[in-house]
Design an enzyme around this catalytic site. Sequence first.
Site: not given
Ligand code: IMP
Length: 186
Positions: A113, A162
């Site tokens: 993300d 999401f």
């Molecule tokens: P990042 O550090 O922002 O890349 O976040 C990654 C983490 O955010 C993932 O391992 C998920 O736990 C959570 N995450 C991000 N987007 C979603 C989503 O759409 N649904 C559920 N969890 C999400």
Amino acid sequence: MFAVNDLKVLISRDQIAYRVAAMGAEITRDFAGESIIFVGVLKGAAIFLGDLARHVDLDATFDFIGVSSYGNRPTPSQELQHGWDSTGEVRLTKDVDQSMRDKNVILVEDILDTGLTLTYLKSILLAHKPKALRIATLLDKPSRRKKPIQADYVGFSIPDEFVVGYGLDYAERYRNLPDICVVPRG
Ligand code: IMP
Ligand code: MG
């Protein structure tokens, strides 16, 4: 909470199965003749890792790593409104059980993300001095990126929605849904 009926399927179980099999075949080709270690990011990647690994025809072992974000963790409904806007301060809650030195490591994540989590985990694993480090993510939301990180194996690129299911949660629920579904933004 939502009724499961309110969730719209974004990626069906059949599409997931087809794509995960192809990713497994790609990893098998890329590491032909070598051993690998899958390192799954708890808890979201557990289901993906289980399916992916069964499509990889190599000598393989499993390990798991756990992370959580410091402070400012949004409530589930804020998380839904704004996506996962963590502060960038990621903390290790479970380290790997073995040295990754000179090993071929495939870091397996449910979704890329902002990139904060994988940027942090990549630096931790690179400190082990692995022979190779590759990132496999089931989902990618490139429009949300805050850190310039890319995965080597990507299942599906998705818009800024999401999603839950196939390991992904909303407040720890819905990980067991077989399809990947969009949660309606209230
Ligand atoms: P990042 O550090 O922002 O890349 O976040 C990654 C983490 O955010 C993932 O391992 C998920 O736990 C959570 N995450 C991000 N987007 C979603 C989503 O759409 N649904 C559920 N969890 C999400
Ligand atoms: Mg996660």
